[in-house]
Design a protein around this motif. Sequence first.
Motif, short mmCIF file in Angstrom:
data_model
loop_
_atom_site.label_atom_id
_atom_site.label_comp_id
_atom_site.label_asym_id
_atom_site.label_seq_id
_atom_site.Cartn_x
_atom_site.Cartn_y
_atom_site.Cartn_z
N PRO A 31 4.29 0.47 -5.11
CA PRO A 31 4.04 0.71 -3.69
C PRO A 31 4.91 -0.19 -2.83
O PRO A 31 5.19 -1.34 -3.18
CB PRO A 31 2.56 0.37 -3.53
N ASP A 54 0.86 -1.18 0.00
CA ASP A 54 0.00 0.00 0.00
C ASP A 54 0.90 1.23 0.00
O ASP A 54 1.58 1.53 0.99
CB ASP A 54 -0.90 0.00 1.24
N GLY A 55 0.90 1.95 -1.13
CA GLY A 55 1.73 3.14 -1.22
C GLY A 55 1.26 4.27 -0.33
O GLY A 55 2.07 5.10 0.11
N GLN A 56 -0.05 4.35 -0.06
CA GLN A 56 -0.55 5.41 0.80
C GLN A 56 -0.07 5.24 2.24
O GLN A 56 0.14 6.23 2.95
CB GLN A 56 -2.09 5.43 0.77
N ARG A 57 0.12 4.03 2.67
CA ARG A 57 0.55 3.77 4.05
C ARG A 57 2.06 3.66 4.18
O ARG A 57 2.64 4.15 5.17
CB ARG A 57 -0.09 2.46 4.55
N LYS A 80 -14.45 2.53 -0.95
CA LYS A 80 -13.18 1.82 -0.83
C LYS A 80 -13.27 0.42 -1.43
O LYS A 80 -12.34 -0.04 -2.09
CB LYS A 80 -12.77 1.73 0.65
#
Length: 845
Positions: free
Chosen positions: A301, A202-205, A340
């Motif tokens: 990611p 997960d690139g956002q995390r 989501k």
Amino acid sequence: MSANYQQVPGGQTHGSVVPADGNYKVNGGDESASIDLGANNERLEELKPKLVHALRELVRQYREEGIVARRHEIRRIRQARLFWQGLQYAWWNPNDMNWHLPFEHRSSDDRALEEMPRYQFVTNFYQGFGLSFIAVLSQGVPSVRFYPQSAQSLEDISAARAASDVAALIEQNNHIEHLLTSIGYFLWTDGKLGAYVRYVADGQRFGFREENVLEALEIPLGEDVYVCPQCGKETGSAAEAQLNGEQSGSGKDQDADSSVVAQHAAPVQRTCSCGAELGDSHLRRAERVTVPRVAGTRRLPNGQEVISIAGGLELNTPVWANEMHEYPYLQWQAEVHRAKLKASYPHAADKIETSPSQGAEDVYARVSRLSVEQGLPSIHPGDALMNLITFDRTWLRPWAFYSVEDADVRAELLALFPDGCYVAFAGDAYCESRSESMDDHWRVLHALPGDGQNRPSVGDSLVQVQERYNVLSNMQAETYEYGIPPIYADPQVLDFDALANQVAEPAAHFPARARPGQPLAAGFFQPAAAQVPPDMLRHQQDLIGPVAQFLTGLFPAVFGGNMEDVKTASGYALARDQALGRLGLVWRRMKQFYADVMLLSVDVFRKNRPNDAEIPLLGSEGVFDSHVIRIADLKGNISVHPEADETFPRLKSQQRGVLQQMFSINDPMIQRALTEPANMGYIKNVLGLTELIIPGEESRNKQLREIQQLLASAPIVISMNASGMPHVGPPSDVVAQHAAPLQGDSAAPASLPANSDSPIGDMQFQQDALRGSGQAGATVPLVLPSVPVDQLLDDHAAEFEECKRWANSDAGQAARMTNPAGFANVRAHAEAHLRAIATRSATPQ
């Protein structure tokens, strides 16, 4: 607990793609493998709807087997979580199977209001005891040790050592202190919890990384030539092209498209010097090899191992099973926003949009979860709740498929999911599935021993005590408010009509006349005020004190309470140890659970990490270093066990206390260990004296950094013939000799020259010794390190001792076996320090 690791090339199997949560898929039978169902069977419902329908019905069937007991479990857990939040006056309505607050719904019948509690004051010692319990369980991280399954296998030993580093990395990434707090909370309120371990990209995390995109490029090994059929002369095509370019006068102006134009132009007449014509049939192409070339970069990611803790409201297990291996299914339910889910599963976005929020049998569990999250005993409808979809993730064992009556469908399911099935539904919409065993990703923990899965929590026994205390508190408040006695007045003394017409205000005057011969006070009477019975107050104190402490095992010594019969620090420590013995029942179960979760995390790390992991380390002097965890080191078989010694000092305060006790012991061995230079950095860190300068510590840290550089290369070997001419020779034989020195090795200080300031001086001394012994003409090798020593500025004694300590450590012995060239390089560096020491001792002051 043990794990049998079987190496999977690249962390994947059969060309499968690691999904978003990192759990890889193994294709089943030949028929399923021949059909492209997607990386996680996304097209299964499109291509084989019967299988999806069978999975959906199978999940519903297993879930309905224990629906009555499950609802009772949800009711108990929901009440406990409401008590934690301070909502302790909710009453249960069996008609709608729900909890309600007093005066939640207005009623025209006043008799219903009379049954409601008059007050809703809460002295929430249920939460207070729970916080003490959580603090005790989460104050220290349980110690686990990884063991090789075979002490004779180097792969097992290497895997056990690497697993400890992996566990430390996973603990750091998952904020293990917060994780232990969640475990303690669910043990107190729910009594059951599960840990789900998987790899999440997960690139956002976790951020993104740039990765090179490679393409294949063929490069010739030599030159293409034309072979003359008459004279056999070879003419290079490059030379001919250059000649043609000079004749045309445009060789310097040709662009990158000239070769393409040449392909469509008229064929060129080629002739040999003997006059024979050369054609394409006479061209002999050079051998070509395929090499990779960087064609660009792509943004990917980052990922890491994630441990999620699910409580009893979210985790659904068969109520009749006692052990996890008896589970036919395990289900994790959570409410996820519709947007989501549509972004995570675009192939099912349309079905998710039109799907209901939950199934008919999930309404009660969904309402319970949402009401607790809202902090209310029942949910309040709104647009946000309509967009929350119940996301069901279910794991099925292979033998669970035998509940399917259709033999053909059952056979297809067993072929497609040989290890068991993971299937996900968003409401009623199918999202994904894959072959996956629940034992590879889940562990379930119960707070207390018992039968089945609906077992009490640690705080369950305190719920009724809290309710009784609340009732007595309300009675006490009612006594204070409604126990104020009335005042009786003689109508001959007090004019009630005038009193009724007069406004009550401070210092008001009221007409009154005393009877003849009596004082005015004789015309008034007030009975005694109501008082709370003393035994009720004592009973309240008993409920919040000895009764609650005995039921939960949280005695005053645990949470720092006052003990009248204990006055000394040692007495408090002894009482604390005795009190913790009661909680050891839960602590030992949690330690084994934690060890199992760490083993699953190491397994997930090995299967899903695309590359070796680098851990940045901050040394005692503020110097950054790195440690690399290699996937190749995790091939062996390992087992894990929790630390047997529960008093193992992991906290800095505990370690500081042990050190202070060791300082006061007058034992030569202990004092020698405390003065060991290698321990000084650790002692300084534990004591908190980070600015303290210890002689030789910086030299030792410098030497450790140099050792890492030396391990990355081989030593330099210089040989000198009998004629006195030095030359650089191959290091292979010398590396083997230095990596495993024999008895009588010539590295003793006695054989070193007293004035060897240079390598040439060393070689000349050894050459003279060989000539004197009759070995003239022999070659004397000198092994030099790739990182030279500084004769003037290095602390040779401290750095030589650090080289010796490292060579005899586990890391040094492992490098001796796996990296003999690097070990020989370190050994040559240590010999250089030893020569410098001998030179300084022989030089007159």
